[in-house]
Design an enzyme around this catalytic site. Sequence first.
Site, PDB file in Angstrom:
ATOM      1  N   GLU A 124       0.857  -1.204   0.000  1.00  0.00           N
ATOM      2  CA  GLU A 124       0.000   0.000   0.000  1.00  0.00           C
ATOM      3  C   GLU A 124       0.884   1.243   0.000  1.00  0.00           C
ATOM      4  O   GLU A 124       1.857   1.295   0.757  1.00  0.00           O
ATOM      5  CB  GLU A 124      -0.872   0.028   1.266  1.00  0.00           C
ATOM      6  CG  GLU A 124      -1.788  -1.164   1.387  1.00  0.00           C
ATOM      7  CD  GLU A 124      -2.535  -1.191   2.730  1.00  0.00           C
ATOM      8  OE1 GLU A 124      -2.393  -0.247   3.530  1.00  0.00           O
ATOM      9  OE2 GLU A 124      -3.253  -2.169   2.963  1.00  0.00           O
ATOM     10  N   LYS A 126       2.413   4.485   1.134  1.00  0.00           N
ATOM     11  CA  LYS A 126       2.444   5.032   2.494  1.00  0.00           C
ATOM     12  C   LYS A 126       2.118   6.522   2.420  1.00  0.00           C
ATOM     13  O   LYS A 126       2.957   7.351   2.078  1.00  0.00           O
ATOM     14  CB  LYS A 126       3.827   4.817   3.111  1.00  0.00           C
ATOM     15  CG  LYS A 126       3.917   5.281   4.539  1.00  0.00           C
ATOM     16  CD  LYS A 126       5.189   4.756   5.177  1.00  0.00           C
ATOM     17  CE  LYS A 126       5.916   5.791   6.000  1.00  0.00           C
ATOM     18  NZ  LYS A 126       5.113   6.584   6.899  1.00  0.00           N
ATOM     19  N   ASP A 128       1.606  10.189   3.215  1.00  0.00           N
ATOM     20  CA  ASP A 128       2.373  11.030   4.129  1.00  0.00           C
ATOM     21  C   ASP A 128       1.441  12.021   4.806  1.00  0.00           C
ATOM     22  O   ASP A 128       1.226  13.129   4.326  1.00  0.00           O
ATOM     23  CB  ASP A 128       3.452  11.772   3.326  1.00  0.00           C
ATOM     24  CG  ASP A 128       4.500  12.358   4.235  1.00  0.00           C
ATOM     25  OD1 ASP A 128       4.501  12.022   5.428  1.00  0.00           O
ATOM     26  OD2 ASP A 128       5.322  13.156   3.744  1.00  0.00           O
ATOM     27  N   TYR A 235      -7.010   2.405   6.023  1.00  0.00           N
ATOM     28  CA  TYR A 235      -6.253   1.206   5.637  1.00  0.00           C
ATOM     29  C   TYR A 235      -6.292   0.112   6.700  1.00  0.00           C
ATOM     30  O   TYR A 235      -5.618  -0.897   6.568  1.00  0.00           O
ATOM     31  CB  TYR A 235      -4.803   1.556   5.321  1.00  0.00           C
ATOM     32  CG  TYR A 235      -4.146   2.489   6.330  1.00  0.00           C
ATOM     33  CD1 TYR A 235      -3.903   2.085   7.631  1.00  0.00           C
ATOM     34  CD2 TYR A 235      -3.774   3.772   5.953  1.00  0.00           C
ATOM     35  CE1 TYR A 235      -3.308   2.930   8.547  1.00  0.00           C
ATOM     36  CE2 TYR A 235      -3.181   4.635   6.871  1.00  0.00           C
ATOM     37  CZ  TYR A 235      -2.953   4.205   8.164  1.00  0.00           C
ATOM     38  OH  TYR A 235      -2.372   5.051   9.065  1.00  0.00           O
ATOM     39  N   LYS A 323      10.729   3.063   3.122  1.00  0.00           N
ATOM     40  CA  LYS A 323      10.767   4.493   2.789  1.00  0.00           C
ATOM     41  C   LYS A 323      11.724   4.726   1.634  1.00  0.00           C
ATOM     42  O   LYS A 323      12.872   4.267   1.679  1.00  0.00           O
ATOM     43  CB  LYS A 323      11.240   5.285   4.001  1.00  0.00           C
ATOM     44  CG  LYS A 323      10.199   5.407   5.081  1.00  0.00           C
ATOM     45  CD  LYS A 323      10.497   6.672   5.848  1.00  0.00           C
ATOM     46  CE  LYS A 323       9.559   6.906   6.984  1.00  0.00           C
ATOM     47  NZ  LYS A 323      10.006   8.029   7.802  1.00  0.00           N
ATOM     48  N   CYS A 417      17.017  48.665  -7.525  1.00  0.00           N
ATOM     49  CA  CYS A 417      15.935  47.877  -8.111  1.00  0.00           C
ATOM     50  C   CYS A 417      16.282  47.538  -9.559  1.00  0.00           C
ATOM     51  O   CYS A 417      16.564  48.436 -10.351  1.00  0.00           O
ATOM     52  CB  CYS A 417      14.632  48.660  -8.045  1.00  0.00           C
ATOM     53  SG  CYS A 417      13.312  47.826  -8.934  1.00  0.00           S
ATOM     54  N   CYS A 420      13.326  49.437 -11.940  1.00  0.00           N
ATOM     55  CA  CYS A 420      13.193  50.889 -12.131  1.00  0.00           C
ATOM     56  C   CYS A 420      14.479  51.645 -11.833  1.00  0.00           C
ATOM     57  O   CYS A 420      14.580  52.834 -12.082  1.00  0.00           O
ATOM     58  CB  CYS A 420      12.061  51.430 -11.272  1.00  0.00           C
ATOM     59  SG  CYS A 420      12.449  51.415  -9.512  1.00  0.00           S
ATOM     60  N   CYS A 435      12.424  47.652  -3.006  1.00  0.00           N
ATOM     61  CA  CYS A 435      12.410  48.842  -3.842  1.00  0.00           C
ATOM     62  C   CYS A 435      11.310  49.752  -3.277  1.00  0.00           C
ATOM     63  O   CYS A 435      10.162  49.327  -3.160  1.00  0.00           O
ATOM     64  CB  CYS A 435      12.083  48.441  -5.280  1.00  0.00           C
ATOM     65  SG  CYS A 435      11.581  49.843  -6.294  1.00  0.00           S
ATOM     66  N   CYS A 440       7.133  51.781  -9.408  1.00  0.00           N
ATOM     67  CA  CYS A 440       8.064  50.878 -10.113  1.00  0.00           C
ATOM     68  C   CYS A 440       7.228  49.932 -10.997  1.00  0.00           C
ATOM     69  O   CYS A 440       6.264  49.328 -10.510  1.00  0.00           O
ATOM     70  CB  CYS A 440       8.849  50.095  -9.072  1.00  0.00           C
ATOM     71  SG  CYS A 440       9.758  48.712  -9.739  1.00  0.00           S
TER      72      CYS A 440
HETATM   73  S1  IVH Z   1      -0.578   0.501   8.694  1.00  0.00           S
HETATM   74  C1  IVH Z   1      -1.774  -1.140  12.663  1.00  0.00           C
HETATM   75  N1  IVH Z   1      -0.869   1.446   6.262  1.00  0.00           N
HETATM   76  O1  IVH Z   1       2.679   5.387   8.250  1.00  0.00           O
HETATM   77  C2  IVH Z   1      -1.759  -0.247  11.498  1.00  0.00           C
HETATM   78  N2  IVH Z   1       0.136   2.853   7.895  1.00  0.00           N
HETATM   79  O2  IVH Z   1       5.351   4.770   9.289  1.00  0.00           O
HETATM   80  C3  IVH Z   1      -0.434   0.390  11.334  1.00  0.00           C
HETATM   81  N3  IVH Z   1       0.701   5.094   7.046  1.00  0.00           N
HETATM   82  O3  IVH Z   1       1.769   4.790  11.603  1.00  0.00           O
HETATM   83  C4  IVH Z   1      -0.318   1.289  10.211  1.00  0.00           C
HETATM   84  N4  IVH Z   1      -0.053   4.821   5.002  1.00  0.00           N
HETATM   85  O4  IVH Z   1       0.509   6.657  10.208  1.00  0.00           O
HETATM   86  C5  IVH Z   1      -0.423   1.696   7.510  1.00  0.00           C
HETATM   87  N5  IVH Z   1      -1.250   2.165   4.092  1.00  0.00           N
HETATM   88  C6  IVH Z   1      -0.799   2.406   5.312  1.00  0.00           C
HETATM   89  C7  IVH Z   1      -0.240   3.651   5.680  1.00  0.00           C
HETATM   90  C8  IVH Z   1       0.228   3.838   6.974  1.00  0.00           C
HETATM   91  C9  IVH Z   1       0.507   5.673   5.843  1.00  0.00           C
HETATM   92  C10 IVH Z   1       1.340   5.778   8.194  1.00  0.00           C
HETATM   93  C11 IVH Z   1       0.716   5.448   9.524  1.00  0.00           C
HETATM   94  C12 IVH Z   1       1.771   4.652  10.214  1.00  0.00           C
HETATM   95  C13 IVH Z   1       3.035   5.202   9.607  1.00  0.00           C
HETATM   96  C14 IVH Z   1       4.165   4.227   9.734  1.00  0.00           C
END
Ligand code: IVH
Length: 684
Positions: A124, A126, A128, A235, A323, A417, A420, A435, A440
């Site tokens: 999935e 991740k 942010d 999720y 990551k 500037c 001008c 300026c 200007c």
């Molecule tokens: S699972 C028990 N799934 O990333 C559930 N986390 O670095 C644990 N995050 O703490 C989390 N997308 O805040 C899960 N598809 C995803 C996610 C996700 C973003 C965040 C979440 C987690 C952090 C971990």
Amino acid sequence: MTEPVPIEDASKRAEELRREIAIDDDLYYVRDSPVIEDHEYDRLLRELEAIEAEHPELITADSPTTRVRGAPRSEFRKVVHAHPMQSLDNALDSGELVSFFDRALKSLREGGAIPSGDPEWVCEPKVDGLAISLLYEDGVLQTGSTRGDGAVGEDVTQNIRTIRSLPLRLKRMRSGRVEVRGEVCIAREDFAELNRIREEAEEPLFANPRNAAAGSLRQLDHRVTASRKLRVYLYHVQNASELGLASQSELLEWLADEGLPTQEHNRICGDISEINEYLEEWGRTRFSNSINTDGVVLKLNDLGLRERLGATSKAPRWAIAFKYPPEEKRTRVLDIEISVGRTGALTPTARLEPVQLSGTTVQRASLHNQDEIDRKDIRMGDVVWVHKAGEIIPEILRVDIDARTGSETPFKIPYVCPVCGDEAVRLPSEAAIRCPNKSCPAQLQEGILHFVSRQCMDINGIGEKLVRQLTERGLVKSVADLYGLAASDLSDLDRMGEKSASKLVSAISESKSRPLRALLNALGIRNVGKKTASDIAVKYGNIDAFISAGEEELASTEGVGPVIAASIRSFLADERNMAVLNRLREAGINMMEGDGEAHPAAFNEEFSEKRFVFTGELSKMTRQEAEKLVESLGAKTSSSVSKRTDVLVAGADAGSKLAKAQILGVKIWDEAEFIERLGPDNID
Ligand code: IVH
């Protein structure tokens, strides 16, 4: 492997690291304004973990390695999570990923859970953002909370309820409890727009979408949250087995079937090579997604197998967050250019040898001001490392000093500037060199662009090129001249036919009826942005009352304060500005807000432009009176509920309209909430 470190040095370093991490944690989790990049933070944490692994006697009870980070803000009601909200372990490279799989598979095989073959994993993106937990009871959203420190979070229910894509009622489930978890975030384009508006209002910018989302969700005033276009993706279902769900893929389907938003790029992978393929593919395509994702979460699909692996005190053993390394590239500073903004600030921008970065070609990076150039010692011709802050804003990280040949030239912003030629000045309290020439051409052009922008007089069809032509030909010397333009003045400009010229003249004329708040924003008074302009317009009702208000009185207006009041008075004290205002008045520009009467209460974003429906019986006033009242605050009213309704105010004995609003996820207020939102100034 790192060299063993003598215990005294290790103890000193561990202390230093703990202190630094605690400061960064506070900036990141509590104040939503980090000063270091995520990877740098991870590196500090890793270093501390390594020291503690080597010298366990150095581990302290409060070491940041022992807890899920983040502390609840004291202003929010606290929520004790029924199940701790754990975070995930990270894998920062493929080696760490392999060790994770080895550990998980070994443990499953030794326990006899999978005698042969590979288990399935779900990949999935991740997201942010900021982790949240939502509790639905009998299908209705009851509580929304942040993670906080994992055990205790903040109750942000009111704020969460403003997220439009989140259903307040589940589609199918009608009885029992379910706790779902997910991530609140903001799309790149909404983040950029939010920062643009903040920049215009000279408010501090958010460093990245994650901080913008966190800062928006953790607002004490949920009306601010409502204005921020937050999104949410779910999720996880905490009590999945009670719902008969056997796998993550079933769980994701269940979420979607209940109307809860899920990411569309999730994928089930049969083995590690499929996972690697996904990681490579998402690494390439993730930048074209409007949601910022900083990695991929890998989860064991089978929920039964997850139980066997269990969790440590910090994180589950069945999942890991991979990551992506931050993209940093080397390039060269070809030149440093100075542009002049609407307020006359001389802003240096580095012109770079084009470089591919986080999905786009980067050719320029703002250097902000002289202090920034000096701090990083950036010279023309330097080889520099660039990245995108928050994977969005191009930024020079540092100079590659070893690549210097001696031919690089240090740069000082000239005190003149570039447009001008006037002498520029730097006030002792400011970082910018400005300026001072109000006429200007650069300031004039930027000022016109601001004046016609959507948030201001909203004149469609006037862009940068046209403004340049209008000012260079002397057709427009101040914004007031726009209203004297005839189609014949415009039709011989580049790319302007007779038809578009007359269309433009009508668009200009149409803008004469904009409300006072648009004009006040359009005038470009320093420190006065959209919100302040609205507050002032509603408070004073017409321009004359505003002009004659003293500094002290202005400063007492909500959202104004002494700094803004002083800058308003200095704007009004300048004869040239007053001359422009008078000419705008003569041109027939509307200078009133609503009925032109003063409304001492501040502009109320909750009502302005919103669609209201009233149902049931109100005790403090009749429905008709309530409708009149909200209309006077700029709201529209209707008798039926639809998807476009913003708020349903439900009095006693509300019936089918209330039910419909609940199904459509329309915001619902009872009478007490309605009265509270109106504020005391609007109630007799
Ligand atoms: S699972 C028990 N799934 O990333 C559930 N986390 O670095 C644990 N995050 O703490 C989390 N997308 O805040 C899960 N598809 C995803 C996610 C996700 C973003 C965040 C979440 C987690 C952090 C971990």
